[in-house]
Design a protein around this motif. Structure first.
Motif, PDB file in Angstrom:
ATOM      1  N   SER A 156      15.994 -14.173  20.800  1.00  0.00           N
ATOM      2  CA  SER A 156      17.424 -13.997  21.036  1.00  0.00           C
ATOM      3  C   SER A 156      18.216 -14.390  19.795  1.00  0.00           C
ATOM      4  N   PHE A 157      19.470 -13.948  19.782  1.00  0.00           N
ATOM      5  CA  PHE A 157      20.387 -14.295  18.701  1.00  0.00           C
ATOM      6  C   PHE A 157      21.809 -14.022  19.143  1.00  0.00           C
ATOM      7  N   SER A 158      22.751 -14.523  18.353  1.00  0.00           N
ATOM      8  CA  SER A 158      24.162 -14.308  18.625  1.00  0.00           C
ATOM      9  C   SER A 158      24.823 -13.744  17.372  1.00  0.00           C
ATOM     10  N   THR A 159      25.820 -12.910  17.572  1.00  0.00           N
ATOM     11  CA  THR A 159      26.600 -12.397  16.433  1.00  0.00           C
ATOM     12  C   THR A 159      27.963 -13.062  16.364  1.00  0.00           C
ATOM     13  N   GLY A 160      28.260 -13.944  17.295  1.00  0.00           N
ATOM     14  CA  GLY A 160      29.589 -14.517  17.395  1.00  0.00           C
ATOM     15  C   GLY A 160      30.435 -13.713  18.374  1.00  0.00           C
ATOM     16  N   GLY A 192      26.919  -1.225  28.821  1.00  0.00           N
ATOM     17  CA  GLY A 192      27.614  -0.415  27.824  1.00  0.00           C
ATOM     18  C   GLY A 192      27.447  -1.015  26.443  1.00  0.00           C
ATOM     19  N   ILE A 193      28.166  -0.476  25.504  1.00  0.00           N
ATOM     20  CA  ILE A 193      28.072  -0.960  24.134  1.00  0.00           C
ATOM     21  C   ILE A 193      28.812  -2.283  24.022  1.00  0.00           C
ATOM     22  N   GLN A 236      29.851  -4.829  15.202  1.00  0.00           N
ATOM     23  CA  GLN A 236      28.862  -5.519  14.381  1.00  0.00           C
ATOM     24  C   GLN A 236      27.500  -4.859  14.487  1.00  0.00           C
ATOM     25  N   GLN A 237      27.471  -3.553  14.725  1.00  0.00           N
ATOM     26  CA  GLN A 237      26.201  -2.869  14.940  1.00  0.00           C
ATOM     27  C   GLN A 237      25.252  -3.007  13.761  1.00  0.00           C
ATOM     28  N   LYS A 248      25.166  -5.520  11.619  1.00  0.00           N
ATOM     29  CA  LYS A 248      24.694  -6.904  11.608  1.00  0.00           C
ATOM     30  C   LYS A 248      23.556  -7.062  12.623  1.00  0.00           C
ATOM     31  N   VAL A 249      23.723  -6.471  13.793  1.00  0.00           N
ATOM     32  CA  VAL A 249      22.686  -6.534  14.823  1.00  0.00           C
ATOM     33  C   VAL A 249      21.396  -5.911  14.305  1.00  0.00           C
ATOM     34  N   PHE A 250      21.498  -4.715  13.716  1.00  0.00           N
ATOM     35  CA  PHE A 250      20.288  -4.066  13.185  1.00  0.00           C
ATOM     36  C   PHE A 250      19.687  -4.869  12.037  1.00  0.00           C
ATOM     37  N   ALA A 251      20.518  -5.459  11.206  1.00  0.00           N
ATOM     38  CA  ALA A 251      20.003  -6.257  10.088  1.00  0.00           C
ATOM     39  C   ALA A 251      19.227  -7.468  10.585  1.00  0.00           C
ATOM     40  N   ILE A 252      19.573  -7.965  11.747  1.00  0.00           N
ATOM     41  CA  ILE A 252      18.847  -9.090  12.333  1.00  0.00           C
ATOM     42  C   ILE A 252      17.574  -8.611  13.031  1.00  0.00           C
ATOM     43  N   VAL A 253      17.650  -7.501  13.726  1.00  0.00           N
ATOM     44  CA  VAL A 253      16.553  -7.018  14.561  1.00  0.00           C
ATOM     45  C   VAL A 253      15.434  -6.341  13.762  1.00  0.00           C
ATOM     46  N   ILE A 254      15.779  -5.541  12.771  1.00  0.00           N
ATOM     47  CA  ILE A 254      14.774  -4.778  12.021  1.00  0.00           C
ATOM     48  C   ILE A 254      13.672  -5.672  11.432  1.00  0.00           C
ATOM     49  N   PRO A 255      13.991  -6.789  10.766  1.00  0.00           N
ATOM     50  CA  PRO A 255      12.897  -7.634  10.243  1.00  0.00           C
ATOM     51  C   PRO A 255      12.002  -8.207  11.340  1.00  0.00           C
ATOM     52  N   ARG A 256      12.567  -8.439  12.546  1.00  0.00           N
ATOM     53  CA  ARG A 256      11.763  -8.973  13.642  1.00  0.00           C
ATOM     54  C   ARG A 256      10.819  -7.910  14.194  1.00  0.00           C
TER      55      ARG A 256
END
Length: 142
Positions: free
Chosen positions: A28-32, A72-73, A78-79, A81-89
């Protein structure tokens, strides 16, 4: 160069893996702006996995069961930012497990274009071909 920066993981990323089991990885993570959970589950009889995301307006806690996942979306500003966090995982998961197939879906029509670009950028580099249609995606090992 700008595209490369879009996918650079933010220094303030708080992604944390909670489980790394032989049949499920969960983090899990948060974007604020929103709280996200990512679950990668093994399914079927082979080496096939499914990626699922849930977004919440705030972090769910036992004392605060009213926080339901959003369908929903959420966090659409911050889409990247979300992908930048998820892709490496996802890459970490692939490197460790080398799955033969990974599937996921775009629940919203508006996400399909973004997913198509993201998959086009990474799948081939990771050794996968893409099968997609109607918001459903499969990455199949080449």
């Amino acid at each position: 160069m700008l595209l490369k920066e879009l996918f650079k993981e933010p220094k303030d990323s708080d992604f944390k893996w909670h489980q790394k089991k032989s049949d499920m990885w969960q983090g899990s993570f948060s974007t604020g702006e929103a709280y996200f959970e990512m679950t990668i589950n093994k399914w079927g009889f082979g080496d096939e996995w499914d990626i699922e995301f849930r977004a919440y307006e705030s972090e769910p806690t036992p004392a605060k069961n009213s926080s339901e996942p959003q369908t929903g979306i959420v966090g659409n500003k911050q889409q990247f930012k979300v992908f930048a966090i998820v892709i490496p995982r996802i890459k970490e998961f692939i490197d460790k497990n080398k799955p033969s197939k990974i599937s996921f879906s775009a629940k919203e029509k508006s996400r399909e274009k973004l997913y198509n670009k993201m998959i086009g950028r990474f799948a081939s580099k990771w050794g996968y071909k893409v099968l997609s249609g109607n918001g459903e995606y499969e990455l199949v090992r080449k």
